[in-house]
Enzyme design. Structure first.
Site, mmCIF file in Angstrom:
data_model
loop_
_atom_site.group_PDB
_atom_site.id
_atom_site.type_symbol
_atom_site.label_atom_id
_atom_site.label_comp_id
_atom_site.label_asym_id
_atom_site.label_seq_id
_atom_site.Cartn_x
_atom_site.Cartn_y
_atom_site.Cartn_z
ATOM 1 N N GLU A 11 0.853 -1.187 0.000
ATOM 2 C CA GLU A 11 0.000 0.000 0.000
ATOM 3 C C GLU A 11 0.897 1.247 0.000
ATOM 4 O O GLU A 11 2.001 1.228 0.535
ATOM 5 C CB GLU A 11 -0.899 0.020 1.245
ATOM 6 C CG GLU A 11 -1.675 -1.262 1.501
ATOM 7 C CD GLU A 11 -2.651 -1.633 0.392
ATOM 8 O OE1 GLU A 11 -3.079 -0.732 -0.355
ATOM 9 O OE2 GLU A 11 -2.994 -2.826 0.274
ATOM 10 N N TYR A 12 0.412 2.328 -0.622
ATOM 11 C CA TYR A 12 1.229 3.545 -0.661
ATOM 12 C C TYR A 12 1.311 4.168 0.727
ATOM 13 O O TYR A 12 0.408 3.978 1.539
ATOM 14 C CB TYR A 12 0.665 4.554 -1.676
ATOM 15 C CG TYR A 12 -0.629 5.241 -1.262
ATOM 16 C CD1 TYR A 12 -0.645 6.282 -0.335
ATOM 17 C CD2 TYR A 12 -1.855 4.855 -1.813
ATOM 18 C CE1 TYR A 12 -1.813 6.909 0.046
ATOM 19 C CE2 TYR A 12 -3.040 5.474 -1.448
ATOM 20 C CZ TYR A 12 -3.003 6.495 -0.515
ATOM 21 O OH TYR A 12 -4.177 7.107 -0.140
ATOM 22 N N GLU A 14 0.527 0.094 -4.564
ATOM 23 C CA GLU A 14 -0.906 0.363 -4.790
ATOM 24 C C GLU A 14 -1.183 1.859 -4.873
ATOM 25 O O GLU A 14 -0.663 2.633 -4.082
ATOM 26 C CB GLU A 14 -1.710 -0.262 -3.648
ATOM 27 C CG GLU A 14 -3.149 0.241 -3.539
ATOM 28 C CD GLU A 14 -3.305 1.417 -2.591
ATOM 29 O OE1 GLU A 14 -3.894 2.436 -3.027
ATOM 30 O OE2 GLU A 14 -2.842 1.340 -1.444
ATOM 31 N N GLU A 39 -6.245 5.506 -5.622
ATOM 32 C CA GLU A 39 -6.835 6.818 -5.926
ATOM 33 C C GLU A 39 -6.902 7.082 -7.418
ATOM 34 O O GLU A 39 -7.724 7.876 -7.892
ATOM 35 C CB GLU A 39 -6.044 7.929 -5.223
ATOM 36 C CG GLU A 39 -4.709 8.306 -5.849
ATOM 37 C CD GLU A 39 -3.567 7.390 -5.477
ATOM 38 O OE1 GLU A 39 -2.408 7.714 -5.777
ATOM 39 O OE2 GLU A 39 -3.833 6.317 -4.879
ATOM 40 N N SER A 51 -1.050 10.362 -2.232
ATOM 41 C CA SER A 51 -2.092 10.089 -3.237
ATOM 42 C C SER A 51 -2.551 11.387 -3.899
ATOM 43 O O SER A 51 -2.858 11.407 -5.094
ATOM 44 C CB SER A 51 -3.280 9.371 -2.609
ATOM 45 O OG SER A 51 -3.898 10.163 -1.621
ATOM 46 N N ARG A 52 -2.599 12.483 -3.145
ATOM 47 C CA ARG A 52 -2.980 13.777 -3.739
ATOM 48 C C ARG A 52 -1.886 14.268 -4.689
ATOM 49 O O ARG A 52 -2.167 14.745 -5.797
ATOM 50 C CB ARG A 52 -3.213 14.831 -2.652
ATOM 51 C CG ARG A 52 -4.658 14.976 -2.192
ATOM 52 C CD ARG A 52 -5.090 13.872 -1.286
ATOM 53 N NE ARG A 52 -4.432 13.946 0.023
ATOM 54 C CZ ARG A 52 -4.545 13.009 0.969
ATOM 55 N NH1 ARG A 52 -5.273 11.921 0.747
ATOM 56 N NH2 ARG A 52 -3.928 13.132 2.138
#
Length: 317
Positions: free
Chosen positions: A111-112, A138, A141, A185-186
């Site tokens: 996972e990130y 991963e 998003e 993720s942003r």
């Protein structure tokens, strides 16, 4: 200009028709929210042709979880049944787990963020290449309906300036990393929408007694468009994302309600399986790696600007 690499994970092929000689045995490391979702998806009939859930690893003594047996980390690393590790623990433990499973000859889905520094990520990519194993970070998003809408809206438009402002309750930095990493993720959204970015400035406002922080980052596109990225965390802040992009041709304010993001972790898993089966081109893999490294490098540099005292401890991208 969008960054390539599985087209930023927007157009994977879900038709996996190749049948492996045997299923890939999987262990899930960490059974919090993400780990529980991974276990659920691994038990989905959709996954059964390629993946076999062997068990899970947790620091807690659980015995079993929904009929899935708990196994020790040592047994998971040594098991001949296990080909793949899903790393779903807190971010601060990702690097160590990835390294151990790659050294043991296992493929890894994590996972990130993959790591909390650029140097560590580069080292792990090299280790994965040496071992001939898949290392997949991963980024669900990029599989969200909101992102698909945004990507369509910005395509072919020249950005003048924009802002992405995210608010949420506090996260423990010791576990989840500096905000540029926990909020990567942003940043990944911005890079996939507008191409590789240059860092202009970064500041951090903290009120530790009130559990409040605000990170403000100024970025620039290759076409000299300006982007602001703000991560704001506090006990009274609800989880929300606000955005505004000004183009030569008009303005885009926020994203309409795109509905439920269905099975995005399962879709991410399908992309991972394609990599296991050798169905992703070398060009796409290289482009995806470049995007991940670019985002981690930006996060690393942002952290250094906000915390000058750690400049000597981290490697510049």
């Amino acid at each position: 200009m969008a960054v390539d690499g599985l087209d930023c994970l927007q157009t994977p092929c879900w038709s996996l028709v190749f049948q492996p000689e045997r299923k890939f045995g999987v262990v899930v490391v960490g059974v919090g929210r993400a780990g529980s979702v991974r276990i659920r998806d691994l038990r989905d009939p959709h996954s059964s042709a390629f993946l076999s859930l062997i068990g899970f690893v947790s620091r807690r003594e659980l015995g079993s979880l929904d009929g899935v047996r708990q196994i020790s980390l040592e047994d998971a690393l040594c098991s001949q049944e296990i080909d793949v590790a899903y790393i779903c623990s807190e971010s601060s433990s990702h690097e160590d787990y990835i390294r151990q499973f790659l050294q043991a000859g296992k493929h890894v889905l994590v996972e990130y963020p993959m790591t909390l520094s650029l140097a560590a990520a580069q080292d792990l990519w090299e280790l994965a290449a040496q071992k001939g194993k898949v290392l997949h970070e991963e980024h669900v998003e990029l599989l969200m309906e909101e992102f698909a809408f945004l990507k369509k809206e910005v395509m072919g438009k020249e950005l003048l300036q924009g802002c992405l402002h995210f608010t949420a309750s506090p996260l423990e930095e010791e576990k989840f990393g500096f905000p540029a990493f926990s909020g990567i993720s942003r940043l990944t959204w911005l890079v996939c929408l507008f191409g590789e970015l240059s860092l202009i400035s970064a500041t951090l406002e903290e009120q530790k007694e009130d559990q409040y922080l605000k990170m403000t980052v100024q970025l620039q596109t290759q076409n000299k468009g300006l982007l602001s990225w703000i991560e704001e965390k506090g006990p009274d802040l609800k989880r929300n994302r606000y955005l505004s992009f000004q183009f030569k041709s008009g303005t885009l304010e926020n994203v309409p309600n795109a509905g439920v993001n269905k099975k995005i972790f399962l879709k991410d898993q399908d992309i991972f399986v394609q990599k296991l089966l050798g169905q992703v081109s070398a060009e796409d893999l290289a482009a995806e790696k470049q995007r991940i490294i670019h985002c981690l490098g930006l996060a690393d540099s942002i952290q250094k600007l906000c915390h000058p005292s750690i400049r000597g401890k981290l490697q510049y991208p």
